[in-house]
Design a protein around this motif. Structure first.
Motif, short mmCIF file in Angstrom:
data_model
loop_
_atom_site.label_atom_id
_atom_site.label_comp_id
_atom_site.label_asym_id
_atom_site.label_seq_id
_atom_site.Cartn_x
_atom_site.Cartn_y
_atom_site.Cartn_z
N ILE A 59 -1.26 -5.54 -15.07
CA ILE A 59 -1.74 -5.30 -13.71
C ILE A 59 -2.62 -6.47 -13.30
O ILE A 59 -3.51 -6.88 -14.04
N SER A 60 -2.35 -7.01 -12.13
CA SER A 60 -3.13 -8.15 -11.63
C SER A 60 -4.47 -7.65 -11.09
O SER A 60 -4.63 -6.46 -10.80
N LEU A 61 -5.40 -8.56 -10.95
CA LEU A 61 -6.70 -8.19 -10.40
C LEU A 61 -6.56 -7.67 -8.96
O LEU A 61 -7.24 -6.73 -8.58
N THR A 62 -5.65 -8.28 -8.21
CA THR A 62 -5.43 -7.83 -6.83
C THR A 62 -4.93 -6.39 -6.82
O THR A 62 -5.45 -5.54 -6.07
N LYS A 63 -3.94 -6.10 -7.65
CA LYS A 63 -3.40 -4.74 -7.74
C LYS A 63 -4.46 -3.77 -8.26
O LYS A 63 -4.55 -2.63 -7.79
N MET A 64 -5.28 -4.21 -9.21
CA MET A 64 -6.34 -3.36 -9.74
C MET A 64 -7.33 -3.01 -8.63
O MET A 64 -7.74 -1.86 -8.50
N ASP A 65 -7.69 -3.99 -7.82
CA ASP A 65 -8.61 -3.74 -6.70
C ASP A 65 -8.01 -2.73 -5.72
O ASP A 65 -8.71 -1.84 -5.23
N GLU A 66 -6.71 -2.87 -5.45
CA GLU A 66 -6.03 -1.92 -4.56
C GLU A 66 -6.06 -0.52 -5.15
O GLU A 66 -6.30 0.47 -4.44
N LEU A 67 -5.81 -0.43 -6.45
CA LEU A 67 -5.82 0.88 -7.13
C LEU A 67 -7.20 1.51 -7.08
O LEU A 67 -7.33 2.71 -6.85
N ILE A 68 -8.22 0.71 -7.32
CA ILE A 68 -9.59 1.24 -7.31
C ILE A 68 -9.89 1.87 -5.95
O ILE A 68 -10.43 2.97 -5.87
#
Length: 118
Positions: free
Chosen positions: A35-44
């Motif tokens: 999981i990319s940091l961008t996707k992780m931020d979206e998930l959060i």
């Protein structure tokens, strides 16, 4: 109806294995192993105020992903399969049912009954 619980798994085969065991409405999100940091931020942002469970493989890739979630989403609950099974997709349904039930996720009890009949 919006789901209040979310289970994060690595792949589609994990999702296919877990989904039939669960009785209540739960979103199951696949990370596809990383999981990319961008996707992780979206998930959060997307998972804010939801009960998040991380159920990943008991291997190096799974542990790496688990560490990332522990760091970025410390409030998530981590569910662990027995290392002997290595992968969520290959773990027996009964084993997964016990893990999910232990996390207060409503499951179909026949999966537990199978375990007791072994």
């Amino acid at each position: 109806m919006e789901c209040k619980k979310v289970i994060i798994v690595e792949g589609k085969s994990d999702k296919r294995k877990v989904q039939p065991i669960i009785r209540e409405p739960v979103d199951i999100i696949c990370t596809n192993g990383t999981i990319s940091l961008t996707k992780m931020d979206e998930l959060i942002d997307e998972l804010y105020e939801k009960d998040v469970y991380v159920l990943v493989d008991a291997d190096d890739a799974g542990e790496k992903l688990r560490k990332q979630f522990k760091r970025e989403m410390p409030e998530a609950d981590h569910l662990y399969i027995d290392r002997a099974y290595r992968e969520v997709a290959t773990a027996p349904e009964q084993h997964l049912a016990v893990i999910l039930a232990g996390a207060n996720i409503d499951i179909y009890t026949e999966f537990l009954e199978k375990r007791m009949n072994l």
